[in-house]
Design a protein around this motif. Structure first.
Motif, PDB file in Angstrom:
ATOM      1  N   VAL A  27       0.873  -1.164   0.000  1.00  0.00           N
ATOM      2  CA  VAL A  27       0.000   0.000   0.000  1.00  0.00           C
ATOM      3  C   VAL A  27       0.912   1.215   0.000  1.00  0.00           C
ATOM      4  O   VAL A  27       1.566   1.506   0.985  1.00  0.00           O
ATOM      5  CB  VAL A  27      -0.923   0.016   1.240  1.00  0.00           C
ATOM      6  CG1 VAL A  27      -1.794   1.247   1.236  1.00  0.00           C
ATOM      7  CG2 VAL A  27      -1.768  -1.243   1.301  1.00  0.00           C
ATOM      8  N   GLY A  28       0.945   1.904  -1.138  1.00  0.00           N
ATOM      9  CA  GLY A  28       1.867   3.022  -1.296  1.00  0.00           C
ATOM     10  C   GLY A  28       1.463   4.244  -0.499  1.00  0.00           C
ATOM     11  O   GLY A  28       0.407   4.295   0.134  1.00  0.00           O
ATOM     12  N   ASP A  29       2.302   5.237  -0.543  1.00  0.00           N
ATOM     13  CA  ASP A  29       2.027   6.493   0.155  1.00  0.00           C
ATOM     14  C   ASP A  29       0.837   7.191  -0.495  1.00  0.00           C
ATOM     15  O   ASP A  29       0.777   7.310  -1.722  1.00  0.00           O
ATOM     16  CB  ASP A  29       3.247   7.414   0.101  1.00  0.00           C
ATOM     17  CG  ASP A  29       4.423   6.844   0.889  1.00  0.00           C
ATOM     18  OD1 ASP A  29       4.167   6.149   1.892  1.00  0.00           O
ATOM     19  OD2 ASP A  29       5.572   7.095   0.498  1.00  0.00           O
ATOM     20  N   PRO A  30      -0.111   7.654   0.313  1.00  0.00           N
ATOM     21  CA  PRO A  30      -1.287   8.333  -0.254  1.00  0.00           C
ATOM     22  C   PRO A  30      -0.921   9.697  -0.832  1.00  0.00           C
ATOM     23  O   PRO A  30       0.004  10.358  -0.372  1.00  0.00           O
ATOM     24  CB  PRO A  30      -2.237   8.478   0.935  1.00  0.00           C
ATOM     25  CG  PRO A  30      -1.410   8.271   2.143  1.00  0.00           C
ATOM     26  CD  PRO A  30      -0.195   7.512   1.757  1.00  0.00           C
ATOM     27  N   VAL A  31      -1.675  10.083  -1.873  1.00  0.00           N
ATOM     28  CA  VAL A  31      -1.492  11.376  -2.517  1.00  0.00           C
ATOM     29  C   VAL A  31      -2.816  12.122  -2.405  1.00  0.00           C
ATOM     30  O   VAL A  31      -3.861  11.587  -2.756  1.00  0.00           O
ATOM     31  CB  VAL A  31      -1.112  11.205  -4.001  1.00  0.00           C
ATOM     32  CG1 VAL A  31      -1.011  12.546  -4.700  1.00  0.00           C
ATOM     33  CG2 VAL A  31       0.174  10.431  -4.139  1.00  0.00           C
ATOM     34  N   GLU A  32      -2.768  13.355  -1.902  1.00  0.00           N
ATOM     35  CA  GLU A  32      -3.987  14.149  -1.766  1.00  0.00           C
ATOM     36  C   GLU A  32      -4.044  15.176  -2.888  1.00  0.00           C
ATOM     37  O   GLU A  32      -3.083  15.894  -3.138  1.00  0.00           O
ATOM     38  CB  GLU A  32      -4.043  14.843  -0.406  1.00  0.00           C
ATOM     39  CG  GLU A  32      -5.366  15.514  -0.160  1.00  0.00           C
ATOM     40  CD  GLU A  32      -5.535  15.986   1.267  1.00  0.00           C
ATOM     41  OE1 GLU A  32      -6.525  16.679   1.532  1.00  0.00           O
ATOM     42  OE2 GLU A  32      -4.691  15.658   2.117  1.00  0.00           O
ATOM     43  N   THR A  33      -5.192  15.220  -3.566  1.00  0.00           N
ATOM     44  CA  THR A  33      -5.375  16.178  -4.655  1.00  0.00           C
ATOM     45  C   THR A  33      -5.900  17.501  -4.108  1.00  0.00           C
ATOM     46  O   THR A  33      -6.295  17.582  -2.943  1.00  0.00           O
ATOM     47  CB  THR A  33      -6.360  15.628  -5.705  1.00  0.00           C
ATOM     48  OG1 THR A  33      -7.634  15.450  -5.094  1.00  0.00           O
ATOM     49  CG2 THR A  33      -5.866  14.315  -6.281  1.00  0.00           C
ATOM     50  N   LYS A  34      -5.949  18.521  -4.951  1.00  0.00           N
ATOM     51  CA  LYS A  34      -6.409  19.843  -4.526  1.00  0.00           C
ATOM     52  C   LYS A  34      -7.864  19.841  -4.099  1.00  0.00           C
ATOM     53  O   LYS A  34      -8.264  20.619  -3.244  1.00  0.00           O
ATOM     54  CB  LYS A  34      -6.203  20.856  -5.648  1.00  0.00           C
ATOM     55  CG  LYS A  34      -4.767  21.183  -5.905  1.00  0.00           C
ATOM     56  CD  LYS A  34      -4.628  22.212  -7.000  1.00  0.00           C
ATOM     57  CE  LYS A  34      -3.163  22.499  -7.259  1.00  0.00           C
ATOM     58  NZ  LYS A  34      -2.973  23.491  -8.315  1.00  0.00           N
ATOM     59  N   ILE A  39      -5.673   9.495  -3.077  1.00  0.00           N
ATOM     60  CA  ILE A  39      -5.403   8.377  -3.978  1.00  0.00           C
ATOM     61  C   ILE A  39      -4.314   7.522  -3.349  1.00  0.00           C
ATOM     62  O   ILE A  39      -3.224   8.010  -3.045  1.00  0.00           O
ATOM     63  CB  ILE A  39      -4.975   8.877  -5.362  1.00  0.00           C
ATOM     64  CG1 ILE A  39      -6.068   9.778  -5.941  1.00  0.00           C
ATOM     65  CG2 ILE A  39      -4.661   7.718  -6.287  1.00  0.00           C
ATOM     66  CD1 ILE A  39      -5.659  10.519  -7.183  1.00  0.00           C
ATOM     67  N   ILE A  40      -4.638   6.226  -3.165  1.00  0.00           N
ATOM     68  CA  ILE A  40      -3.700   5.300  -2.533  1.00  0.00           C
ATOM     69  C   ILE A  40      -3.375   4.182  -3.529  1.00  0.00           C
ATOM     70  O   ILE A  40      -4.263   3.429  -3.928  1.00  0.00           O
ATOM     71  CB  ILE A  40      -4.302   4.684  -1.258  1.00  0.00           C
ATOM     72  CG1 ILE A  40      -4.757   5.791  -0.305  1.00  0.00           C
ATOM     73  CG2 ILE A  40      -3.313   3.745  -0.584  1.00  0.00           C
ATOM     74  CD1 ILE A  40      -5.623   5.314   0.834  1.00  0.00           C
ATOM     75  N   PRO A  41      -2.110   4.061  -3.962  1.00  0.00           N
ATOM     76  CA  PRO A  41      -1.754   2.975  -4.884  1.00  0.00           C
ATOM     77  C   PRO A  41      -1.695   1.628  -4.152  1.00  0.00           C
ATOM     78  O   PRO A  41      -1.230   1.541  -3.021  1.00  0.00           O
ATOM     79  CB  PRO A  41      -0.375   3.383  -5.403  1.00  0.00           C
ATOM     80  CG  PRO A  41       0.154   4.342  -4.405  1.00  0.00           C
ATOM     81  CD  PRO A  41      -1.006   4.972  -3.706  1.00  0.00           C
ATOM     82  N   GLY A  85      -3.944  -1.414  -8.700  1.00  0.00           N
ATOM     83  CA  GLY A  85      -4.950  -0.380  -8.883  1.00  0.00           C
ATOM     84  C   GLY A  85      -4.742   0.767  -7.921  1.00  0.00           C
ATOM     85  O   GLY A  85      -3.700   0.873  -7.259  1.00  0.00           O
ATOM     86  N   PHE A  86      -5.763   1.607  -7.844  1.00  0.00           N
ATOM     87  CA  PHE A  86      -5.716   2.773  -6.974  1.00  0.00           C
ATOM     88  C   PHE A  86      -7.008   2.837  -6.175  1.00  0.00           C
ATOM     89  O   PHE A  86      -8.095   2.652  -6.716  1.00  0.00           O
ATOM     90  CB  PHE A  86      -5.561   4.049  -7.799  1.00  0.00           C
ATOM     91  CG  PHE A  86      -4.284   4.092  -8.576  1.00  0.00           C
ATOM     92  CD1 PHE A  86      -3.124   4.553  -7.982  1.00  0.00           C
ATOM     93  CD2 PHE A  86      -4.229   3.647  -9.883  1.00  0.00           C
ATOM     94  CE1 PHE A  86      -1.936   4.578  -8.688  1.00  0.00           C
ATOM     95  CE2 PHE A  86      -3.057   3.669 -10.591  1.00  0.00           C
ATOM     96  CZ  PHE A  86      -1.904   4.136  -9.996  1.00  0.00           C
ATOM     97  N   LEU A  87      -6.875   3.089  -4.900  1.00  0.00           N
ATOM     98  CA  LEU A  87      -8.014   3.295  -4.023  1.00  0.00           C
ATOM     99  C   LEU A  87      -8.230   4.805  -3.944  1.00  0.00           C
ATOM    100  O   LEU A  87      -7.341   5.538  -3.534  1.00  0.00           O
ATOM    101  CB  LEU A  87      -7.711   2.717  -2.644  1.00  0.00           C
ATOM    102  CG  LEU A  87      -8.862   2.515  -1.698  1.00  0.00           C
ATOM    103  CD1 LEU A  87      -9.864   1.532  -2.268  1.00  0.00           C
ATOM    104  CD2 LEU A  87      -8.360   2.009  -0.368  1.00  0.00           C
ATOM    105  N   VAL A  88      -9.411   5.257  -4.400  1.00  0.00           N
ATOM    106  CA  VAL A  88      -9.712   6.687  -4.434  1.00  0.00           C
ATOM    107  C   VAL A  88     -10.749   6.975  -3.359  1.00  0.00           C
ATOM    108  O   VAL A  88     -11.843   6.410  -3.368  1.00  0.00           O
ATOM    109  CB  VAL A  88     -10.246   7.111  -5.821  1.00  0.00           C
ATOM    110  CG1 VAL A  88     -10.535   8.603  -5.847  1.00  0.00           C
ATOM    111  CG2 VAL A  88      -9.241   6.750  -6.898  1.00  0.00           C
ATOM    112  N   VAL A  89     -10.395   7.839  -2.418  1.00  0.00           N
ATOM    113  CA  VAL A  89     -11.261   8.164  -1.292  1.00  0.00           C
ATOM    114  C   VAL A  89     -11.592   9.648  -1.361  1.00  0.00           C
ATOM    115  O   VAL A  89     -10.698  10.488  -1.438  1.00  0.00           O
ATOM    116  CB  VAL A  89     -10.560   7.851   0.052  1.00  0.00           C
ATOM    117  CG1 VAL A  89     -11.473   8.171   1.220  1.00  0.00           C
ATOM    118  CG2 VAL A  89     -10.099   6.409   0.095  1.00  0.00           C
ATOM    119  N   GLY A  90     -12.888   9.952  -1.328  1.00  0.00           N
ATOM    120  CA  GLY A  90     -13.306  11.348  -1.332  1.00  0.00           C
ATOM    121  C   GLY A  90     -14.731  11.496  -1.813  1.00  0.00           C
ATOM    122  O   GLY A  90     -15.321  10.559  -2.367  1.00  0.00           O
TER     123      GLY A  90
END
Length: 138
Positions: A27-34, A39-41, A85-90
């Motif tokens: 589980v990669g480092d999460p990336v937060e969008t503006k 997004i978690i790889p 894949g990518f886990l997208v939370v929001g």
């Protein structure tokens, strides 16, 4: 516990694998969008390990000064990291977007409610515009 050289060989290889593969690899480092989405790889990690060795001697005189026969050995390891894949939370939802598969169909299904809302607002806007044009003579 024995102090056989193969044990040290295996311990060193296993410690190296442990350093390479941790939870952040899967589980990669999460990336937060503006817009606040996170997004978690997600990846699949596979590893393999092999070790072997043996004591060898061609003659009785080859014993070392400690009285032990010489040891020869080796080890090897392999690690494979495959993106899944990518886990997208929001936006009050959680979605898994796979790397493989029919992404177009999945994306269309995800966008269908938004498209319907936009079409409905355009239809309502056109109805309101028609009513205004009918009331205003040119």
């Amino acid at each position: 516990m024995s102090d056989h050289p193969i044990e040290a060989l295996m311990k060193t290889a296993m410690e190296s694998i442990k350093e390479m593969v941790d939870v952040n690899t899967v589980v990669g480092d999460p990336v937060e969008t503006k817009d606040g989405m996170v997004i978690i790889p997600i990846s699949r990690v596979s590893c393999g390990f092999a070790a072997g060795g043996g004591e060898y001697s061609t003659s009785p005189e080859e014993k070392t000064q400690t009285g032990k026969t010489p040891f020869g050995g080796g080890s090897g390891a392999g690690v494979s990291v495959q993106p899944m894949g990518f886990l997208v939370v929001g936006q009050n939802q959680i979605r898994l977007i796979p790397v493989e598969g029919n992404l177009v169909a999945d994306r269309l299904l995800d966008l269908a409610p938004q498209v319907l809302n936009q079409m409905q607002s355009l239809i309502n806007k056109n109805k309101n515009h028609s009513v205004i044009n009918q009331n205003c003579p040119m």
